[in-house]
Design a protein around this motif. Structure first.
Motif, PDB file in Angstrom:
ATOM      1  N   ASP A  37     -63.492  -6.869 -18.386  1.00  0.00           N
ATOM      2  CA  ASP A  37     -62.419  -6.906 -19.376  1.00  0.00           C
ATOM      3  C   ASP A  37     -61.556  -8.134 -19.070  1.00  0.00           C
ATOM      4  OD1 ASP A  37     -59.699  -6.578 -20.408  1.00  0.00           O
ATOM      5  OD2 ASP A  37     -60.293  -4.537 -20.929  1.00  0.00           O
ATOM      6  N   PRO A  38     -61.519  -9.135 -19.961  1.00  0.00           N
ATOM      7  CA  PRO A  38     -60.810 -10.373 -19.639  1.00  0.00           C
ATOM      8  C   PRO A  38     -59.317 -10.192 -19.384  1.00  0.00           C
ATOM      9  CG  PRO A  38     -61.434 -10.333 -21.955  1.00  0.00           C
ATOM     10  CD  PRO A  38     -62.105  -9.161 -21.304  1.00  0.00           C
ATOM     11  N   ALA A  39     -58.667  -9.288 -20.100  1.00  0.00           N
ATOM     12  CA  ALA A  39     -57.232  -9.073 -19.881  1.00  0.00           C
ATOM     13  C   ALA A  39     -56.975  -8.501 -18.488  1.00  0.00           C
ATOM     14  CB  ALA A  39     -56.667  -8.157 -20.951  1.00  0.00           C
ATOM     15  N   LEU A  40     -57.823  -7.581 -18.055  1.00  0.00           N
ATOM     16  CA  LEU A  40     -57.679  -7.023 -16.705  1.00  0.00           C
ATOM     17  C   LEU A  40     -58.020  -8.064 -15.658  1.00  0.00           C
ATOM     18  CD1 LEU A  40     -59.271  -3.492 -17.189  1.00  0.00           C
ATOM     19  CD2 LEU A  40     -56.838  -4.070 -17.072  1.00  0.00           C
ATOM     20  N   PHE A  41     -59.140  -8.756 -15.846  1.00  0.00           N
ATOM     21  CA  PHE A  41     -59.590  -9.759 -14.884  1.00  0.00           C
ATOM     22  C   PHE A  41     -58.498 -10.797 -14.626  1.00  0.00           C
ATOM     23  CE2 PHE A  41     -61.819 -13.679 -13.738  1.00  0.00           C
ATOM     24  CZ  PHE A  41     -62.633 -13.248 -12.713  1.00  0.00           C
ATOM     25  N   ALA A  42     -57.878 -11.288 -15.690  1.00  0.00           N
ATOM     26  CA  ALA A  42     -56.844 -12.322 -15.555  1.00  0.00           C
ATOM     27  C   ALA A  42     -55.648 -11.837 -14.755  1.00  0.00           C
ATOM     28  CB  ALA A  42     -56.391 -12.794 -16.937  1.00  0.00           C
ATOM     29  N   ARG A  43     -55.400 -10.548 -14.737  1.00  0.00           N
ATOM     30  CA  ARG A  43     -54.236 -10.012 -14.022  1.00  0.00           C
ATOM     31  C   ARG A  43     -54.439  -9.926 -12.522  1.00  0.00           C
ATOM     32  NH1 ARG A  43     -51.847  -4.833 -16.873  1.00  0.00           N
ATOM     33  NH2 ARG A  43     -50.574  -4.984 -15.002  1.00  0.00           N
ATOM     34  N   TRP A  44     -55.693  -9.842 -12.062  1.00  0.00           N
ATOM     35  CA  TRP A  44     -55.881  -9.626 -10.630  1.00  0.00           C
ATOM     36  C   TRP A  44     -56.590 -10.759  -9.892  1.00  0.00           C
ATOM     37  CZ3 TRP A  44     -60.610  -9.646  -8.342  1.00  0.00           C
ATOM     38  CH2 TRP A  44     -61.724  -9.375  -9.129  1.00  0.00           C
ATOM     39  N   ILE A  45     -57.373 -11.565 -10.566  1.00  0.00           N
ATOM     40  CA  ILE A  45     -58.183 -12.557  -9.857  1.00  0.00           C
ATOM     41  C   ILE A  45     -57.305 -13.632  -9.209  1.00  0.00           C
ATOM     42  CG2 ILE A  45     -58.571 -14.093 -11.834  1.00  0.00           C
ATOM     43  CD1 ILE A  45     -61.207 -13.128  -9.224  1.00  0.00           C
ATOM     44  N   GLY A  46     -57.656 -14.004  -8.001  1.00  0.00           N
ATOM     45  CA  GLY A  46     -57.042 -15.149  -7.341  1.00  0.00           C
ATOM     46  C   GLY A  46     -55.784 -14.875  -6.570  1.00  0.00           C
ATOM     47  N   PRO A  47     -55.283 -15.935  -5.946  1.00  0.00           N
ATOM     48  CA  PRO A  47     -54.097 -15.804  -5.096  1.00  0.00           C
ATOM     49  C   PRO A  47     -52.836 -15.501  -5.900  1.00  0.00           C
ATOM     50  CG  PRO A  47     -54.785 -18.093  -5.222  1.00  0.00           C
ATOM     51  CD  PRO A  47     -55.822 -17.293  -5.948  1.00  0.00           C
ATOM     52  N   ASP A  48     -51.867 -14.930  -5.212  1.00  0.00           N
ATOM     53  CA  ASP A  48     -50.606 -14.530  -5.854  1.00  0.00           C
ATOM     54  C   ASP A  48     -49.870 -15.694  -6.499  1.00  0.00           C
ATOM     55  OD1 ASP A  48     -51.117 -11.946  -4.993  1.00  0.00           O
ATOM     56  OD2 ASP A  48     -49.794 -12.093  -3.243  1.00  0.00           O
ATOM     57  N   ALA A  49     -49.966 -16.881  -5.928  1.00  0.00           N
ATOM     58  CA  ALA A  49     -49.187 -18.019  -6.400  1.00  0.00           C
ATOM     59  C   ALA A  49     -49.710 -18.625  -7.702  1.00  0.00           C
ATOM     60  CB  ALA A  49     -49.150 -19.098  -5.315  1.00  0.00           C
ATOM     61  N   LEU A  50     -50.909 -18.213  -8.144  1.00  0.00           N
ATOM     62  CA  LEU A  50     -51.501 -18.824  -9.331  1.00  0.00           C
ATOM     63  C   LEU A  50     -51.643 -17.809 -10.465  1.00  0.00           C
ATOM     64  CD1 LEU A  50     -54.342 -20.926  -7.658  1.00  0.00           C
ATOM     65  CD2 LEU A  50     -52.056 -21.674  -8.330  1.00  0.00           C
ATOM     66  N   THR A  51     -51.438 -18.291 -11.672  1.00  0.00           N
ATOM     67  CA  THR A  51     -51.630 -17.475 -12.869  1.00  0.00           C
ATOM     68  C   THR A  51     -52.970 -17.846 -13.487  1.00  0.00           C
ATOM     69  OG1 THR A  51     -49.256 -17.410 -13.275  1.00  0.00           O
ATOM     70  CG2 THR A  51     -50.677 -16.927 -15.151  1.00  0.00           C
ATOM     71  N   THR A  52     -53.695 -16.837 -13.957  1.00  0.00           N
ATOM     72  CA  THR A  52     -55.000 -17.071 -14.563  1.00  0.00           C
ATOM     73  C   THR A  52     -54.901 -16.986 -16.079  1.00  0.00           C
ATOM     74  OG1 THR A  52     -56.171 -16.241 -12.622  1.00  0.00           O
ATOM     75  CG2 THR A  52     -57.367 -16.189 -14.717  1.00  0.00           C
ATOM     76  N   ARG A  53     -55.531 -17.968 -16.742  1.00  0.00           N
ATOM     77  CA  ARG A  53     -55.616 -18.006 -18.198  1.00  0.00           C
ATOM     78  C   ARG A  53     -57.091 -18.007 -18.590  1.00  0.00           C
ATOM     79  NH1 ARG A  53     -53.193 -22.169 -16.462  1.00  0.00           N
ATOM     80  NH2 ARG A  53     -54.460 -23.733 -17.506  1.00  0.00           N
ATOM     81  N   ILE A  54     -57.461 -17.126 -19.483  1.00  0.00           N
ATOM     82  CA  ILE A  54     -58.837 -17.041 -19.959  1.00  0.00           C
ATOM     83  C   ILE A  54     -59.018 -17.984 -21.143  1.00  0.00           C
ATOM     84  CG2 ILE A  54     -60.622 -15.533 -20.924  1.00  0.00           C
ATOM     85  CD1 ILE A  54     -59.870 -14.746 -18.049  1.00  0.00           C
TER      86      ILE A  54
END
Length: 156
Positions: A37-54
């Motif tokens: 689920d892209p909305a879920l994936f974007a919320r958790w992937i990667g380090p805390d300091a970075l925001t993920t955009r699909i």
């Protein structure tokens, strides 16, 4: 497995492979959903300091994906997507010649627990060792901690 919630990250001594394992208080279906689920994936992937955009996300066999984590872009293709397993390619766009083949397994451990196992086959031992030197473990552990919080609060 560790008991402190950290992932086990191992380099295979004979192959250019990185293996990662972590247990969650979740079902395999929850872990699968968090990865598809892209909305879920974007919320958790990667380090805390970075925001993920699909940019785009088509989590089906034959589909593809692309996302940015901070200023870093990644893309790949989904080769096999089914409950219990995902096979995909993974490319950091800053090094487009280094394509990894990743397999993710979502395993039922019983009693409301699931294990996520991943295996990334890279093009060389040099690439594998560069990944390990990149402090990827910090991003993995911070991301999995966010995922675990989302499972606990019922988001996933």
């Amino acid at each position: 497995m560790t008991t402190n919630g950290e992932a086990v990250v191992e380099a295979d001594p004979k192959l250019p492979v990185i293996r990662i394992m972590r247990d969650f208080a979740a079902t395999p279906a929850q872990l699968f959903r968090a990865h598809t689920d892209p909305a879920l994936f974007a919320r958790w992937i990667g380090p805390d300091a970075l925001t993920t955009r699909i940019d785009h996300w088509d989590a089906r066999t034959g589909g593809s994906w692309r996302y940015a984590s901070g200023a870093y872009w990644f893309h790949g293709c989904f080769h096999d997507v089914r409950p219990g397993r995902i096979v995909q390619t993974f490319t950091y766009e800053g090094n487009p010649d280094a394509v990894a083949l990743e397999t993710l397994w979502f395993e039922d451990r019983g009693h409301g627990r699931a294990r996520l196992r991943t295996q990334s086959l890279v093009d060389s031992f040099e690439s594998r060792d560069a990944w390990l030197r990149s402090d990827m473990k910090t991003g993995i552990n911070q991301g999995y901690a966010k995922l675990e919080r989302m499972i606990i609060d019922g988001t996933v």
